[in-house]
Design an enzyme around this catalytic site. Structure first.
Site, mmCIF file in Angstrom:
data_model
loop_
_atom_site.group_PDB
_atom_site.id
_atom_site.type_symbol
_atom_site.label_atom_id
_atom_site.label_comp_id
_atom_site.label_asym_id
_atom_site.label_seq_id
_atom_site.Cartn_x
_atom_site.Cartn_y
_atom_site.Cartn_z
ATOM 1 N N ARG A 29 -7.038 -7.959 -9.288
ATOM 2 C CA ARG A 29 -7.766 -9.218 -9.482
ATOM 3 C C ARG A 29 -9.235 -8.894 -9.708
ATOM 4 O O ARG A 29 -9.652 -7.738 -9.661
ATOM 5 C CB ARG A 29 -7.633 -10.086 -8.229
ATOM 6 C CG ARG A 29 -8.075 -9.356 -6.955
ATOM 7 C CD ARG A 29 -8.134 -10.250 -5.752
ATOM 8 N NE ARG A 29 -8.263 -9.528 -4.499
ATOM 9 C CZ ARG A 29 -9.383 -8.995 -4.026
ATOM 10 N NH1 ARG A 29 -10.496 -9.099 -4.729
ATOM 11 N NH2 ARG A 29 -9.407 -8.357 -2.877
ATOM 12 N N GLU B 5 -2.640 7.464 8.008
ATOM 13 C CA GLU B 5 -3.402 8.401 7.190
ATOM 14 C C GLU B 5 -4.427 9.157 8.025
ATOM 15 O O GLU B 5 -4.840 8.696 9.100
ATOM 16 C CB GLU B 5 -4.145 7.652 6.076
ATOM 17 C CG GLU B 5 -3.248 7.039 5.039
ATOM 18 C CD GLU B 5 -4.026 6.334 3.941
ATOM 19 O OE1 GLU B 5 -3.452 6.164 2.864
ATOM 20 O OE2 GLU B 5 -5.184 5.967 4.175
ATOM 21 N N HIS C 295 -14.247 -3.397 8.665
ATOM 22 C CA HIS C 295 -13.545 -2.924 7.461
ATOM 23 C C HIS C 295 -13.696 -3.885 6.282
ATOM 24 O O HIS C 295 -12.931 -3.814 5.322
ATOM 25 C CB HIS C 295 -12.054 -2.694 7.746
ATOM 26 C CG HIS C 295 -11.786 -1.755 8.877
ATOM 27 N ND1 HIS C 295 -12.051 -0.403 8.809
ATOM 28 C CD2 HIS C 295 -11.290 -1.969 10.123
ATOM 29 C CE1 HIS C 295 -11.722 0.175 9.945
ATOM 30 N NE2 HIS C 295 -11.266 -0.756 10.769
ATOM 31 N N LYS D 55 0.832 -1.211 0.000
ATOM 32 C CA LYS D 55 0.000 0.000 0.000
ATOM 33 C C LYS D 55 0.863 1.256 0.000
ATOM 34 O O LYS D 55 0.547 2.237 -0.671
ATOM 35 C CB LYS D 55 -0.933 -0.012 1.209
ATOM 36 C CG LYS D 55 -2.096 -0.992 1.103
ATOM 37 C CD LYS D 55 -3.013 -0.874 2.300
ATOM 38 C CE LYS D 55 -4.278 -1.707 2.122
ATOM 39 N NZ LYS D 55 -4.008 -3.127 1.984
#
Length: 470
Positions: A291, A200, A235, A116
């Site tokens: 994917r 973040e 999540h 990420k």
């Protein structure tokens, strides 16, 4: 076009890929662990190969065993489905070395998006908007705490190599940062063998909106519109829909263009999803999934396009069947994920035999994707999904009405499920009004997750009878 494909997966996605392979005249080959010897995908395929014991590490994640199964059965291509090895660059390379077509993106693209932090650095260079945050290499806790202070609380700690909500922690005050960082790193280490994290800004009422992209080896990249995946627990998505409601056309076009730019930046090929987080009319890049997504059927329902067929065609070297201007959109589609899990116990998986499983009949308004049947065992070894229900109509209200009817018709015994939760979500006034964000379930917990009362008398009687009979 190759003539045979091995599906390196199980459950509903393996069944889904086999259906398209059969329609296209391709020979399908299933793989299975000992726990799946009698599974639906094994029965559906033209051939099936045992690849190991129940543990995924010794079967569905064992690259050498899957490659050997392909060699033994004469498979020409491998479709990885989603999960397991679908985003494993080493697996894509192993397929190439073995002379097998990998129905997915190049290994380089998988690696570019696999971290990420690295992905966000690459997207920043490409001019893709990011959530304010720290994506650097320095993992010293003091450096991460300083970054959090500079960003401003609340912040989100997120595993760099992660997915599925693992290694994610919301931190609302500096005093809690060190403890939550330890927890996030521990989860990331256990789940991915990599405890690196990024930090973040935590948006308080964001929507999770993603763009389905497709690219070929001839330089074509297209967007197949967006999906809203804001309804999540831990999540992880449980309700998805397309198109995203209450998004204006200017924002829709901007997101589609940005997603295509992201795909071009890494030389992408095949089906992929660029995920954004959106709030107050702005959107920010989160990650790219290299994917096919679990929720791809809602895109298929509004476009009329079989994404698995496109995967096969692109993997065989063909150009995309349509240009951007030829990709239409009609009506609205909603998907729910029906899981064997207990919402009253923090969505813990529920295992056991499906003593009763009755799903409604498919129609032009209802599509069912499932890899289990009545009597099958929900194992401790794999994802506890029972089925995906997908409804379509000319508008969102109609799609939701069909979904409520479909969920009302489901009957499941033997395991705990999230069926009642799904029923409450799709009929909740705020959901029906498209008042969506990723905190929807937590905000409406009292209405969606009522405290569990005493078991019904019939259940108690059945339990007593079974106990007395033993």
């Amino acid at each position: 076009m190759f003539g045979s494909v091995l599906i390196a997966n199980r459950g509903e996605i393996a069944c889904r890929v086999i259906r398209t392979a059969r329609r296209m005249g391709l020979r399908s080959i299933a793989v299975f662990s000992d726990a799946d010897a009698g599974a639906a995908h094994v029965a559906m395929a033209d051939a099936a190969v045992r690849i190991g014991p129940p543990a995924a590490a010794e079967s569905y994640l064992a690259i050498d065993r899957i490659i050997e199964a392909a060699r033994r059965t004469g498979a020409e291509a491998i479709h990885p489905g989603y999960g397991f090895l679908s985003e494993n660059a080493d697996f894509a390379e192993a397929c190439a070395v073995a002379g097998l077509v990998f129905v997915g993106p190049p290994a380089e693209a998988i690696r570019a998006m696999g971290s990420k932090s690295a992905a966000k650095a690459l997207m920043e260079q490409a001019g893709v908007p990011l959530v304010p945050g720290y994506h650097g290499a320095d993992q010293d806790p003091a450096a991460l705490a300083r970054a959090a202070a500079e960003i401003g609380y609340p912040v989100l700690i997120k595993a760099s190599a992660g997915g599925g909500g693992k290694g994610m922690r919301v931190v609302r005050a500096a005093a809690d940062f060190a403890a939550e960082l330890d927890r996030a790193k521990g989860e990331a280490r256990a789940a991915f063998g990599d405890d690196r994290v990024l930090v973040e800004k935590y948006l308080t009422k964001p929507r999770h909106i993603e763009i389905q992209v497709f690219a070929d080896t001839h330089g074509n990249v297209v967007s197949l519109h967006e999906r809203d995946c804001s309804i999540q627990r831990r999540h992880q998505k449980i309700v998805e829909e397309a198109p995203a409601p209450l998004i204006d056309e200017a924002m829709r076009a901007a997101m589609g263009k940005t997603a295509c730019d992201a795909a071009r930046a890494i030389g992408y090929v095949g089906a992929g999803t660029v995920e954004f987080i959106a709030e107050d009319g702005a959107f920010h890049f989160m990650e790219m999934n290299t994917r096919l997504q679990v929720e791809h059927p809602v895109t298929e329902m509004i476009t009329g396009i079989d994404l698995v067929e496109w995967q096969f065609r692109v993997a065989a070297g063909e150009a995309l069947p349509l240009k951007q201007e030829g990709i239409g959109r009609r009506g609205h589609a909603v998907e729910v994920r029906l899981y064997a899990e207990d919402p009253a116990r923090d969505f813990a998986p529920s295992t056991g035999a499906l003593a009763r499983l009755r799903l409604p009949a498919e129609s032009r308004h209802l599509r069912i994707e499932s890899g289990v049947r009545a009597g099958d065992e929900v194992s401790v070894h794999y994802d506890p999904m029972i089925a995906k229900l997908v409804t379509w109509d000319e508008d969102r209200d109609g799609a939701l009405r069909h979904m409520a009817q479909a969920l009302a018709a489901c009957e499941i015994d033997g395991v705990q499920t999230n069926l009642d939760l799904l029923r409450r979500i799709v009929t909740h006034p705020d959901f029906c009004a498209a008042a969506l964000d990723t905190g929807f379930i937590a905000r409406h917990e009292a209405a969606l997750l009522p405290a569990r009362g005493a078991p019904p008398v019939a259940v108690l009687a059945a339990a007593a009878h079974r106990w007395l009979a033993t």
